[in-house]
Design a protein around this motif. Structure first.
Motif, mmCIF file in Angstrom:
data_model
loop_
_atom_site.group_PDB
_atom_site.id
_atom_site.type_symbol
_atom_site.label_atom_id
_atom_site.label_comp_id
_atom_site.label_asym_id
_atom_site.label_seq_id
_atom_site.Cartn_x
_atom_site.Cartn_y
_atom_site.Cartn_z
ATOM 1 N N GLN A 104 13.088 4.143 44.069
ATOM 2 C CA GLN A 104 12.473 3.340 43.016
ATOM 3 C C GLN A 104 10.953 3.522 43.052
ATOM 4 O OE1 GLN A 104 14.037 -0.446 44.144
ATOM 5 N NE2 GLN A 104 12.635 -0.722 45.847
ATOM 6 N N ALA A 105 10.316 3.306 41.900
ATOM 7 C CA ALA A 105 8.867 3.383 41.791
ATOM 8 C C ALA A 105 8.432 2.435 40.693
ATOM 9 C CB ALA A 105 8.418 4.808 41.478
ATOM 10 N N GLY A 106 7.191 1.964 40.784
ATOM 11 C CA GLY A 106 6.749 1.024 39.769
ATOM 12 C C GLY A 106 5.255 0.795 39.767
ATOM 13 N N TYR A 107 4.802 0.238 38.643
ATOM 14 C CA TYR A 107 3.408 -0.173 38.484
ATOM 15 C C TYR A 107 3.399 -1.524 37.784
ATOM 16 C CZ TYR A 107 -0.978 -0.921 36.070
ATOM 17 O OH TYR A 107 -2.128 -1.501 35.582
ATOM 18 N N SER A 108 2.480 -2.391 38.195
ATOM 19 C CA SER A 108 2.311 -3.670 37.508
ATOM 20 C C SER A 108 0.874 -4.142 37.661
ATOM 21 C CB SER A 108 3.276 -4.735 38.066
ATOM 22 O OG SER A 108 3.001 -4.979 39.427
ATOM 23 N N ARG A 109 0.433 -4.901 36.687
ATOM 24 C CA ARG A 109 -0.877 -5.535 36.742
ATOM 25 C C ARG A 109 -0.643 -7.042 36.816
ATOM 26 N NH1 ARG A 109 -6.267 -4.819 36.077
ATOM 27 N NH2 ARG A 109 -7.466 -6.326 34.859
ATOM 28 N N ARG A 110 -1.346 -7.700 37.739
ATOM 29 C CA ARG A 110 -1.086 -9.108 38.017
ATOM 30 C C ARG A 110 -2.378 -9.902 37.967
ATOM 31 N NH1 ARG A 110 2.200 -7.694 43.598
ATOM 32 N NH2 ARG A 110 3.734 -6.295 42.666
ATOM 33 N N ILE A 111 -2.231 -11.220 37.836
ATOM 34 C CA ILE A 111 -3.375 -12.130 37.842
ATOM 35 C C ILE A 111 -3.121 -13.232 38.858
ATOM 36 C CG2 ILE A 111 -2.420 -13.505 35.953
ATOM 37 C CD1 ILE A 111 -5.299 -14.096 35.057
ATOM 38 N N PHE A 112 -4.157 -13.575 39.608
ATOM 39 C CA PHE A 112 -4.116 -14.735 40.511
ATOM 40 C C PHE A 112 -5.165 -15.724 40.025
ATOM 41 C CE2 PHE A 112 -6.059 -16.940 44.156
ATOM 42 C CZ PHE A 112 -4.970 -17.699 44.552
ATOM 43 N N ARG A 113 -4.699 -16.845 39.475
ATOM 44 C CA ARG A 113 -5.623 -17.836 38.944
ATOM 45 C C ARG A 113 -6.103 -18.749 40.070
ATOM 46 N NH1 ARG A 113 -4.940 -17.466 33.511
ATOM 47 N NH2 ARG A 113 -2.929 -16.621 32.833
ATOM 48 N N PRO A 114 -7.376 -19.114 40.055
ATOM 49 C CA PRO A 114 -7.857 -20.075 41.070
ATOM 50 C C PRO A 114 -7.070 -21.371 40.991
ATOM 51 C CG PRO A 114 -9.710 -19.083 39.884
ATOM 52 C CD PRO A 114 -8.461 -18.655 39.174
ATOM 53 N N ARG A 115 -6.724 -21.886 42.156
ATOM 54 C CA ARG A 115 -6.037 -23.173 42.193
ATOM 55 C C ARG A 115 -7.022 -24.294 41.861
ATOM 56 N NH1 ARG A 115 -4.170 -22.240 48.185
ATOM 57 N NH2 ARG A 115 -6.357 -21.626 48.147
ATOM 58 N N LEU A 116 -6.489 -25.439 41.503
ATOM 59 C CA LEU A 116 -7.336 -26.558 41.116
ATOM 60 C C LEU A 116 -8.346 -26.890 42.211
ATOM 61 C CD1 LEU A 116 -8.114 -28.960 39.336
ATOM 62 C CD2 LEU A 116 -6.240 -30.229 40.401
ATOM 63 N N TRP A 117 -7.887 -26.923 43.469
ATOM 64 C CA TRP A 117 -8.790 -27.326 44.544
ATOM 65 C C TRP A 117 -9.802 -26.234 44.891
ATOM 66 C CZ3 TRP A 117 -8.895 -32.176 44.667
ATOM 67 C CH2 TRP A 117 -7.750 -32.928 44.455
ATOM 68 N N ASP A 118 -9.584 -25.001 44.390
ATOM 69 C CA ASP A 118 -10.615 -23.976 44.514
ATOM 70 C C ASP A 118 -11.739 -24.204 43.507
ATOM 71 O OD1 ASP A 118 -9.323 -22.591 46.554
ATOM 72 O OD2 ASP A 118 -8.108 -21.450 45.136
ATOM 73 N N LEU A 119 -11.430 -24.883 42.392
ATOM 74 C CA LEU A 119 -12.419 -25.135 41.345
ATOM 75 C C LEU A 119 -13.112 -26.484 41.508
ATOM 76 C CD1 LEU A 119 -10.220 -23.909 38.365
ATOM 77 C CD2 LEU A 119 -12.207 -22.710 39.269
ATOM 78 N N ASN A 120 -12.414 -27.460 42.053
ATOM 79 C CA ASN A 120 -12.943 -28.811 42.188
ATOM 80 C C ASN A 120 -14.063 -28.847 43.225
ATOM 81 O OD1 ASN A 120 -13.381 -31.544 42.451
ATOM 82 N ND2 ASN A 120 -11.218 -32.083 42.568
ATOM 83 N N PRO A 121 -15.299 -29.182 42.832
ATOM 84 C CA PRO A 121 -16.412 -29.126 43.797
ATOM 85 C C PRO A 121 -16.419 -30.257 44.801
ATOM 86 C CG PRO A 121 -17.177 -29.950 41.683
ATOM 87 C CD PRO A 121 -15.747 -29.542 41.484
ATOM 88 N N PHE A 122 -15.563 -31.261 44.650
ATOM 89 C CA PHE A 122 -15.592 -32.395 45.557
ATOM 90 C C PHE A 122 -14.771 -32.121 46.809
ATOM 91 C CE2 PHE A 122 -16.225 -34.260 41.307
ATOM 92 C CZ PHE A 122 -17.557 -34.582 41.492
ATOM 93 N N PHE A 123 -15.112 -32.815 47.848
ATOM 94 C CA PHE A 123 -14.543 -32.516 49.149
ATOM 95 C C PHE A 123 -14.269 -33.814 49.903
ATOM 96 C CE2 PHE A 123 -19.110 -31.846 48.805
ATOM 97 C CZ PHE A 123 -19.596 -32.893 49.561
ATOM 98 N N ASN A 124 -13.477 -33.703 50.943
ATOM 99 C CA ASN A 124 -13.269 -34.824 51.853
ATOM 100 C C ASN A 124 -14.317 -34.736 52.953
ATOM 101 O OD1 ASN A 124 -12.206 -36.359 54.185
ATOM 102 N ND2 ASN A 124 -10.432 -36.647 52.871
ATOM 103 N N ILE A 125 -15.001 -35.829 53.211
ATOM 104 C CA ILE A 125 -16.071 -35.813 54.214
ATOM 105 C C ILE A 125 -15.557 -36.334 55.558
ATOM 106 C CG2 ILE A 125 -17.943 -35.921 52.542
ATOM 107 C CD1 ILE A 125 -18.092 -38.922 53.031
ATOM 108 N N ARG A 126 -14.274 -36.067 55.820
ATOM 109 C CA ARG A 126 -13.666 -36.483 57.089
ATOM 110 C C ARG A 126 -14.513 -35.995 58.267
ATOM 111 N NH1 ARG A 126 -8.738 -34.953 55.998
ATOM 112 N NH2 ARG A 126 -8.106 -37.106 55.608
ATOM 113 N N ASN A 127 -14.795 -34.696 58.296
ATOM 114 C CA ASN A 127 -15.741 -34.135 59.269
ATOM 115 C C ASN A 127 -16.952 -33.687 58.454
ATOM 116 O OD1 ASN A 127 -17.245 -32.490 61.022
ATOM 117 N ND2 ASN A 127 -15.411 -31.778 62.104
#
Length: 514
Positions: free
Chosen positions: A270-293
């Motif tokens: 078998q052989a193949g080609y594909s083009r894919r997309i990885f969308r940023p997850r919500l928490w990768d975009l959200n600038p807020f953070f937990n200040i636990r440490n």
């Protein structure tokens, strides 16, 4: 409990901050699931289903901090956290399926799915000072989060004869999020006031419209499948308090091409080609953070772009008397590769995802299944690749090459029709990143199932990470600073019983949140 250790070392001032601690996640959650099928006739069925879950969380943590200068201890303090949260979750789906009389594979499917997730969370951070050290500022945080996700799908499949089949469809995704995050700092008179630098309302919306079509031919020896997907994405992020916005509208084409050739009943290629997309997850975009440490912070990046990967693969499948295995070689080229980059300032390490150049990976993958006896079977996979990174960030060059490999083996023993056992072992090699080095990982899981009453009742027992050896360790050692992080969540033990009545089957309880 999750154990954690961090070291932040400033090489210029020769000072370092060391933190060690544990954090807990205590949960109670309740689920209700209901579904119904309505058969309009023998070829048309309408399904309505939904679920509601309510989760109550408590997340206490405690970290011990030490500040050293030129190797001598200067300060010691303890930071404690008490966090409580409630999370309602709702999912519902309406599905219509039509099967045509001319061919069992001739189908039309429509689906509308709605998801809602909410979180109301509050945290109290207090400090205990060691003798001779200055007071630390206590803090309060509050989060009001809501996410609505709606998916609409139309899929149509039409076979023209025994060899040719066409599929086409439309997918539309709507995702809307609000995250209201507030931090309050203690003042000299014991009251609390809002910290404007760490407080904001983050609004996020993403609409994705995709249209696709594929055509495939399957002969006795040779097969071919060609496809094309077109996607239009409308992405918007907005910080209300500071009026910072980012809008992205882009249209992308995703072609696919796959072919196979059967040399015999035991060997095929078998052989193949594909083009894919990885969308940023919500928490990768959200600038807020937990200040636990608050000396080791993870934040998001609202300006993050998606990754795009072109993947090329060639392989062969071999089927033997009591085993089978699949060997593939591949090359993957990724643009706008997402990496978490650490920024260091005043003893604080902040991790923020960034798009860092390109990644070229060339490797080989092996999948196998082996059954030496009727009751015993092994299956697993191994993957090795060499990759080349090219990119830069804020004047720092990240060009390098390295390799990485992983392996997984699952051993199953079926004692009889009622009892079966399973052991899974995994290994992940060390991996060089754009700034540092991730350590290797080796861990194992175990589980067994015992069925009673002809499968209507099921006892389930499992241990994830038997030896508590699943450790995440990251080391960054550059010219200006040294950063070390270590964490271990530890083993997770589940014992469950499920019973299915009527025409239903018992659901296996894995301990994971549904």
């Amino acid at each position: 409990p999750r154990e954690m250790e961090n070291i932040n070392r400033d090489k210029e001032s020769r000072t370092e901050i060391v933190s060690e601690g544990k954090q807990f996640r205590n949960e109670q959650f309740y689920n209700a699931v209901l579904g119904s099928d309505f058969y309009i006739d023998s070829n048309n069925v309408l399904t309505l289903s939904g679920s509601f879950a309510y989760e109550v969380e408590a997340q206490p943590s405690q970290f011990e901090f030490t500040r050293r200068s030129n190797g001598s201890e200067e300060e010691r303090w303890t930071r404690k956290e008490e966090t409580s949260a409630t999370n309602p979750k709702l999912q519902y789906e309406l599905q219509y399926k039509r099967e045509f009389r001319d061919d069992e594979d001739h189908k039309l499917l429509f689906s509308a799915i709605g998801n809602y997730f909410g979180k109301e969370q509050s945290s109290v951070f207090t400090h205990e000072e060691a003798e001779g050290t200055p007071d630390r500022i206590d803090q309060l945080t509050a989060t009001a989060f809501s996410e609505g996700k709606y998916t609409f799908i139309i899929d149509y499949t039409k076979p023209f004869d025994d060899n040719w089949i066409v599929e086409t469809g439309l997918h539309y995704l709507i995702n809307d999020v609000d995250n209201d995050f507030e931090v309050q700092n203690e003042t000299s008179d014991g009251s609390f006031e809002k910290d404007p630098g760490q407080t904001n309302l983050f609004e996020y919306s993403q609409d994705v419209l995709g249209v696709y079509g594929t055509g495939s031919y399957e002969g006795e020896a040779w097969g071919l499948k060609l496809g094309l997907r077109i996607e239009n994405t409308d992405l918007n992020t907005f910080l209300v308090e500071t009026e910072e916005g980012n809008s992205q509208i882009f249209t992308n084409l995703f072609p696919t091409a796959h072919t196979s050739y059967k040399l015999s009943e035991r060997v095929s290629f078998q052989a193949g080609y594909s083009r894919r997309i990885f969308r940023p997850r919500l928490w990768d975009l959200n600038p807020f953070f937990n200040i636990r440490n608050n000396f080791n912070i993870r934040a998001g990046n609202p300006n993050l772009l998606p990754e795009f990967t072109d993947s090329y693969e060639m392989g062969a499948i071999f089927i033997l008397d009591n085993s089978s295995f699949n060997v593939n070689v591949y090359h993957r080229y990724t643009q706008d590769k997402v990496e978490r980059v650490s920024l260091f300032s005043d003893g604080v390490t902040t991790w923020i995802p960034q798009n860092i150049g390109t990644n070229k990976a060339t490797g080989v993958e092996l999948n196998f299944k082996y059954s030496p006896f009727r009751k015993i079977s092994f299956n697993g996979d191994a993957n090795y690749n060499v990759f080349v990174r090219n990119g830069s960030f804020e004047g720092q060059n990240f060009d390098f090459s390295a390799d990485v490999w992983s392996a997984k083996v699952i051993a199953k023993y079926k004692y009889n029709k009622s009892l079966d056992l399973e052991v899974t072992t995994r290994y992940q090699s060390r991996e060089q990143t754009v700034q540092g080095l991730l350590r290797y990982n080796l861990f194992a899981d175990f589980g067994f199932r015992y069925k009673i009453m002809n499968g209507k009742g099921v006892f389930n027992f499992s241990i994830r990470d038997i030896f508590a050896s699943r450790i995440r360790q990251n080391t960054i050692d550059n010219q200006d600073f040294y950063s070390y992080s270590w964490s271990r969540r530890g083993r997770f033990i589940t014992l469950g019983f499920s019973y299915g009545f009527g025409k239903g089957e018992a659901m296996y309880y894995s301990g994971r949140r549904r």
